[in-house]
Scaffold this motif. Structure first.
Motif, PDB file in Angstrom:
ATOM      1  N   UNK A  22       0.812  -1.220   0.000  1.00 13.54           N
ATOM      2  CA  UNK A  22       0.000   0.000   0.000  1.00 13.54           C
ATOM      3  C   UNK A  22       0.844   1.269   0.000  1.00 13.54           C
ATOM      4  N   UNK A  23       2.036   1.209   0.607  1.00  5.81           N
ATOM      5  CA  UNK A  23       2.874   2.411   0.650  1.00  5.81           C
ATOM      6  C   UNK A  23       4.313   2.109   0.246  1.00  5.81           C
ATOM      7  N   UNK A  24       4.516   1.043  -0.504  1.00  2.43           N
ATOM      8  CA  UNK A  24       5.868   0.608  -0.860  1.00  2.43           C
ATOM      9  C   UNK A  24       6.534   1.564  -1.852  1.00  2.43           C
ATOM     10  N   UNK A  25       7.856   1.623  -1.775  1.00  2.00           N
ATOM     11  CA  UNK A  25       8.667   2.211  -2.836  1.00  2.00           C
ATOM     12  C   UNK A  25       9.232   1.035  -3.628  1.00  2.00           C
ATOM     13  N   UNK A  26       8.852   0.951  -4.904  1.00  2.00           N
ATOM     14  CA  UNK A  26       9.207  -0.183  -5.754  1.00  2.00           C
ATOM     15  C   UNK A  26      10.167   0.289  -6.842  1.00  2.00           C
ATOM     16  N   UNK A  27      11.214  -0.487  -7.066  1.00  2.00           N
ATOM     17  CA  UNK A  27      12.265  -0.133  -8.021  1.00  2.00           C
ATOM     18  C   UNK A  27      12.183  -1.071  -9.216  1.00  2.00           C
ATOM     19  N   UNK A  28      11.947  -0.502 -10.400  1.00  9.19           N
ATOM     20  CA  UNK A  28      11.866  -1.315 -11.609  1.00  9.19           C
ATOM     21  C   UNK A  28      13.255  -1.633 -12.134  1.00  9.19           C
ATOM     22  N   UNK A  29      13.510  -2.930 -12.333  1.00  6.44           N
ATOM     23  CA  UNK A  29      14.754  -3.396 -12.947  1.00  6.44           C
ATOM     24  C   UNK A  29      14.447  -3.865 -14.365  1.00  6.44           C
ATOM     25  N   UNK A  30      15.133  -3.299 -15.336  1.00  7.04           N
ATOM     26  CA  UNK A  30      15.053  -3.741 -16.726  1.00  7.04           C
ATOM     27  C   UNK A  30      16.264  -4.640 -16.946  1.00  7.04           C
ATOM     28  N   UNK A  31      16.102  -5.961 -16.884  1.00  7.82           N
ATOM     29  CA  UNK A  31      17.252  -6.860 -16.762  1.00  7.82           C
ATOM     30  C   UNK A  31      18.331  -6.701 -17.822  1.00  7.82           C
ATOM     31  N   UNK A  32      17.958  -6.409 -19.056  1.00 11.57           N
ATOM     32  CA  UNK A  32      18.957  -6.262 -20.120  1.00 11.57           C
ATOM     33  C   UNK A  32      19.969  -5.168 -19.807  1.00 11.57           C
ATOM     34  N   UNK A  33      19.563  -4.195 -18.997  1.00 14.05           N
ATOM     35  CA  UNK A  33      20.364  -2.980 -18.855  1.00 14.05           C
ATOM     36  C   UNK A  33      20.787  -2.671 -17.422  1.00 14.05           C
ATOM     37  N   UNK A  34      20.565  -3.579 -16.502  1.00 17.09           N
ATOM     38  CA  UNK A  34      20.889  -3.284 -15.105  1.00 17.09           C
ATOM     39  C   UNK A  34      22.342  -3.609 -14.782  1.00 17.09           C
ATOM     40  N   UNK A  35      22.747  -4.856 -14.932  1.00 15.05           N
ATOM     41  CA  UNK A  35      24.132  -5.241 -14.666  1.00 15.05           C
ATOM     42  C   UNK A  35      24.414  -6.568 -15.353  1.00 15.05           C
ATOM     43  N   UNK A  36      25.577  -6.650 -15.994  1.00  6.83           N
ATOM     44  CA  UNK A  36      25.973  -7.827 -16.756  1.00  6.83           C
ATOM     45  C   UNK A  36      27.075  -8.560 -15.991  1.00  6.83           C
ATOM     46  N   UNK A  37      26.793  -9.778 -15.532  1.00  2.00           N
ATOM     47  CA  UNK A  37      27.781 -10.544 -14.759  1.00  2.00           C
ATOM     48  C   UNK A  37      28.691 -11.395 -15.629  1.00  2.00           C
ATOM     49  N   UNK A  38      28.175 -11.880 -16.777  1.00  2.00           N
ATOM     50  CA  UNK A  38      28.976 -12.822 -17.561  1.00  2.00           C
ATOM     51  C   UNK A  38      29.761 -12.177 -18.689  1.00  2.00           C
ATOM     52  N   UNK A  39      29.615 -10.867 -18.879  1.00  2.00           N
ATOM     53  CA  UNK A  39      30.459 -10.152 -19.825  1.00  2.00           C
ATOM     54  C   UNK A  39      30.028 -10.189 -21.267  1.00  2.00           C
ATOM     55  N   UNK A  40      28.790 -10.634 -21.544  1.00  2.00           N
ATOM     56  CA  UNK A  40      28.350 -10.690 -22.940  1.00  2.00           C
ATOM     57  C   UNK A  40      27.731  -9.385 -23.420  1.00  2.00           C
ATOM     58  N   UNK A  41      27.677  -8.374 -22.544  1.00  2.00           N
ATOM     59  CA  UNK A  41      27.138  -7.083 -22.935  1.00  2.00           C
ATOM     60  C   UNK A  41      25.663  -6.916 -22.676  1.00  2.00           C
ATOM     61  N   UNK A  42      25.001  -7.961 -22.178  1.00  3.09           N
ATOM     62  CA  UNK A  42      23.584  -7.873 -21.830  1.00  3.09           C
ATOM     63  C   UNK A  42      23.421  -8.212 -20.358  1.00  3.09           C
ATOM     64  N   UNK A  43      22.613  -7.419 -19.658  1.00  6.16           N
ATOM     65  CA  UNK A  43      22.386  -7.668 -18.253  1.00  6.16           C
ATOM     66  C   UNK A  43      21.792  -9.036 -17.997  1.00  6.16           C
ATOM     67  N   UNK A  44      21.927  -9.525 -16.769  1.00  9.57           N
ATOM     68  CA  UNK A  44      21.459 -10.869 -16.444  1.00  9.57           C
ATOM     69  C   UNK A  44      21.062 -10.947 -14.977  1.00  9.57           C
ATOM     70  N   UNK A  45      20.466 -12.081 -14.595  1.00  7.97           N
ATOM     71  CA  UNK A  45      19.989 -12.248 -13.227  1.00  7.97           C
ATOM     72  C   UNK A  45      21.127 -12.251 -12.205  1.00  7.97           C
ATOM     73  N   UNK A  46      22.261 -12.937 -12.447  1.00  5.22           N
ATOM     74  CA  UNK A  46      23.358 -12.832 -11.484  1.00  5.22           C
ATOM     75  C   UNK A  46      23.856 -11.403 -11.303  1.00  5.22           C
ATOM     76  N   UNK A  47      23.819 -10.598 -12.373  1.00  8.83           N
ATOM     77  CA  UNK A  47      24.201  -9.198 -12.246  1.00  8.83           C
ATOM     78  C   UNK A  47      23.261  -8.441 -11.328  1.00  8.83           C
ATOM     79  N   UNK A  48      21.973  -8.734 -11.438  1.00 10.09           N
ATOM     80  CA  UNK A  48      21.002  -8.098 -10.546  1.00 10.09           C
ATOM     81  C   UNK A  48      21.262  -8.519  -9.106  1.00 10.09           C
ATOM     82  N   UNK A  49      21.454  -9.818  -8.889  1.00 13.94           N
ATOM     83  CA  UNK A  49      21.698 -10.313  -7.532  1.00 13.94           C
ATOM     84  C   UNK A  49      22.917  -9.642  -6.918  1.00 13.94           C
TER      85      UNK A  49
END
Length: 565
Positions: A22-49
Motif C-alpha cells: 500500500x505504501x511501498x517504494x518499488x524499483x523497476x529493474x530492466x534486466x537487459x540494462x541493469x548489470x551484466x555478470x557474464x560479460x556478454x554485454x547484456x544484463x542478467x539475473x546474477x548481475x542483478x543479484x
C-alpha cells in the motif's frame, strides 16, 4: 489556509497491519540494462543479484523485474516464448531462485512481470496453432480470423498496431495456400492470446502459481487493459485521414473491454490464497474514470497512475494530477500509485528539460535538445513531490542517478519494434545500460566493457560510485527522501493531503502530517510562505531539498520538505 484531498482509507490505520504494497517504494529493474555478470554485454539475473545491496541501501521495499523469460527478444522480452523458464541470456531458473532468495534475505519483495495479452510467435503453442489449421483447438488458443475480400486477401478488420501498420498478418497454411490472419496488437512477432478460450485462462493460472510457488511477492501485469477483444472483432471508427478515430482521453476499440475485469476477479483468489500479502499492479492506460473498475478487494490491488507521469511542469497541472487519482482511488479503498519514469517513456530528467507545452513523439530524436540542467533540477523536485504522497511510488532504474534519455544511438543498434516498423526513435533511449563505476569499462555495467547499447560520456559523472556519499548528489537525495518518507509515514494514507492555498504564483504547497512540501515551479527564487495555522516556514527545519538551500527562500525549479518546529 489549507484544502484537503480525501484520505484513502480510515485514519489511524496501524502500520503493522497495513499490507506492504500500500505504501511501498518499488524499483523497476530492466534486466537487459541493469548489470551484466557474464560479460556478454547484456544484463542478467546474477548481475542483478550482485547489485541488490544498491537497492537495499537506496531504501526501496521491492524490486519489479521486467521480463526475463525465454524470448527471442524482438520486443525486449515482452515477447515471451516460455513463461516458466529463464532466457539463457539472463541465466537459469536456479539464478532466478537465488535472486528471489537473496532479495528476501535483504528484506526486499520481488514483483515479476507477466505478459498475458500476447506471446512470442516462437511460443510452442503458437507454432502448434500454425501447424494445426483453421478450426482446430490449437489455433483457438490465439485470435485467428478469416480475411475479407473475394479470396480472404484483406485483413479481418481495420485495426492498426500500437507499433504502426496493420494489426493483422496473413499466414501460409501447411499445404502452401494463403490462409487465415492472426491478430497482433503489437509486433508481428507478438500474436494475441484468445481469452475467449478457457484453456488460455488455465494456462495463466498455472503461470501465476509457478512464480508464486517460487517466492514471487506479486505481479506487474503488462497491457492489463488489452486481453479481451470486442465480440465479433468490429471495425473501428476512422477519421478523415483514414486513421483510427480515438477521442482524446479514450483508448482504441480493442482495449478496456469489460471482460478483462473478470480475469482479475479470477486471479485475485489465487494471490489471496498465498501467505505474505501477494499483490498485482496493472499497466492499464485507460481513461481515469475507468480506473476504479480495475482495482478493489476482488480485482487488482493497484493500477499505475499515469496521469502524474504525464502532467506538465506547473502548479495547476501537478495539483490536478494528485487530487483526481486520490479521489478515484478513495472511492474503492485502494492506494494510489505514483510514477515518473519507466522503460516505455522518455526519462523525466529529459522531459522536464523542454517547455511544458512541448509535444513529444515516440522517443527522443537526435535534433531534440533539452536543457539538461533544467531538466534534472525539475526532475529532482518532482521526485520529492512524488515521494511525499500517500500510496506506492514506483522508480525506474537509473533515475536515482539522474540519468537522461539518450538520443545518440545509431539506428543500426536500435531494437524497439516501433523504430524498426516506422522509423521513429522509439524507447531504446531510456533503456541504455546503467553506469556503476566512473572509471571502469562500460562504466562498470559489464566486466568486459561490452554493452548492448552505447553509453554516452556524461554517464561517467553520473555513475553510482561518483555520487556515493556526495552531499547533494541525486543518489544521496533519493536515499535521504526514501528514508524520511518511511520515518514520517508519508506513504501511509492515514492523513489526507492538505494543499496550501493563497501561495505566491508558481508555488505548490502541501502538508503531510508534520511535513510541509513546497515546489517552486516558477523561474525565480521565492520566499518561503506562511505555513498552516500562520506558522512561519522560514524558521522550519529543512529535512531534504532538491537544490542548495537559501535561508528563508526556495530556489527556482526546486522542492523542499520542511518540518514545522
Amino acid at each position: 489556509m489549507t484544502a484537503q484531498s480525501p484520505a484513502q482509507h480510515a485514519p489511524g490505520a496501524d502500520a503493522a497491519t497495513t499490507p506492504w504494497w500500500r505504501d511501498a517504494v518499488v524499483y523497476q529493474v530492466y534486466p537487459r540494462s541493469f548489470a551484466d555478470a557474464d560479460g556478454d554485454g547484456m544484463g542478467d539475473l546474477p548481475g542483478i543479484t550482485a547489485h541488490l545491496p544498491h537497492l537495499r541501501d537506496l531504501g526501496v521495499d521491492a524490486l519489479w523485474l521486467s521480463p526475463f523469460f525465454t524470448s527471442p527478444q524482438r520486443d525486449g522480452g515482452y515477447d515471451v516464448a516460455d513463461y516458466c523458464d529463464v532466457d539463457p541470456r539472463f541465466g537459469s531458473l536456479a539464478d532466478a531462485d537465488e535472486l528471489i532468495a537473496s532479495a528476501h534475505a535483504m528484506g526486499l519483495k520481488v514483483i515479476v512481470d507477466i505478459v498475458p495479452n500476447h506471446s512470442s510467435s516462437e511460443h510452442e503453442l503458437f507454432q502448434q496453432a500454425l501447424a494445426a489449421g483453421p478450426g482446430s483447438p490449437e489455433r483457438d488458443m490465439y485470435v485467428f480470423a478469416d480475411g475479407r475480400g473475394e479470396h480472404g486477401e484483406l485483413p479481418p478488420n481495420n485495426w492498426t498496431s500500437i507499433f504502426h501498420g496493420e494489426a493483422w498478418t496473413r499466414i501460409t497454411e501447411a499445404d502452401g495456400t494463403p490462409g487465415q490472419w492472426y491478430l497482433h496488437i503489437f509486433d508481428t512477432s507478438q500474436p494475441d492470446w484468445n481469452w475467449q478460450n478457457p484453456r488460455v485462462h488455465a494456462l495463466f493460472r498455472d503461470v501465476l502459481r509457478f512464480w508464486l510457488d517460487r517466492g514471487a511477492d506479486g505481479f506487474r501485469v503488462d497491457v492489463a487493459h488489452g486481453m479481451v477483444k470486442p465480440e465479433g472483432l468490429p471495425d473501428a471508427a476512422v477519421n478523415a485521414e483514414g486513421l483510427l478515430d480515438i477521442p482524446e482521453g479514450e483508448v482504441p476499440i480493442y482495449f478496456d473491454n469489460d471482460g478483462v475485469l473478470e480475469i482479475y476477479r479470477e486471479w485475485r483468489p489465487i494471490l489471496d490464497s498465498y501467505e505474505g500479502e501477494r499483490m498485482m499492479v496493472l499497466e492499464a492506460w485507460i481513461p481515469e474514470h475507468r480506473l476504479p473498475l480495475y482495482i478493489g478487494p476482488e480485482e487488482a490491488h493497484q493500477s499505475f497512475n499515469f496521469g502524474f507521469l504525464q502532467a506538465t511542469w506547473g502548479v495547476e497541472t501537478m495539483r490536478a494530477a494528485i487530487e483526481k487519482p486520490l479521489a478515484l482511488a478513495d472511492a474503492v479503498g485502494a492506494p494510489t500509485t505514483w510514477v515518473l519514469s519507466n522503460h516505455d517513456v522518455i526519462r523525466h530528467a529529459t522531459r522536464y528539460g523542454f517547455p511544458p507545452g512541448y509535444r513529444f513523439g515516440e522517443g527522443l530524436g537526435r535534433a531534440e535538445t533539452p536543457d539538461a540542467a533544467l531538466g534534472l533540477a525539475r526532475a529532482r523536485a518532482a521526485t520529492l513531490l512524488m515521494l511525499s504522497l500517500p500510496g506506492a511510488a514506483y522508480l525506474y532504474q537509473g533515475e536515482e542517478l539522474g540519468l537522461p534519455e539518450v538520443a545518440e544511438i545509431p539506428d543500426a543498434l536500435r531494437e524497439d519494434p516501433a523504430h524498426l516498423r516506422a522509423g521513429v526513435p522509439g524507447r531504446d533511449g531510456c533503456r541504455v545500460p546503467l553506469p556503476w563505476r566512473a572509471d571502469a569499462p562500460a562504466y562498470g555495467f559489464s566486466p568486459t566493457g561490452e554493452s548492448w547499447l552505447p553509453q554516452p560520456e556524461e554517464f561517467g559523472a553520473l555513475a553510482a560510485d561518483a555520487q556515493e556519499g556526495v552531499p547533494g548528489s541525486t543518489l544521496e537525495m533519493y536515499r535521504a527522501a526514501i528514508a524520511l518518507r518511511r520515518e514520517h509515514g508519508l506513504g501511509r494514507p492515514d492523513a489526507p493531503v492538505e494543499f496550501l492555498e493563497d501561495l505566491p504564483e508558481g508555488l505548490l504547497g502541501l502538508v503531510r502530517g508534520e511535513v510541509v512540501v513546497l515546489v517552486n515551479t516558477s523561474e525565480q527564487e521565492l520566499p518561503l510562505p506562511a505555513g498552516p495555522d500562520g506558522l512561519d516556514l522560514a524558521d522550519a527545519e529543512v529535512l531534504v531539498g532538491s537544490a542548495e538551500p537559501v535561508p528563508g527562500r526556495l530556489p527556482a525549479d526546486a522542492a523542499v520538505w520542511l518540518r514545522r518546529r
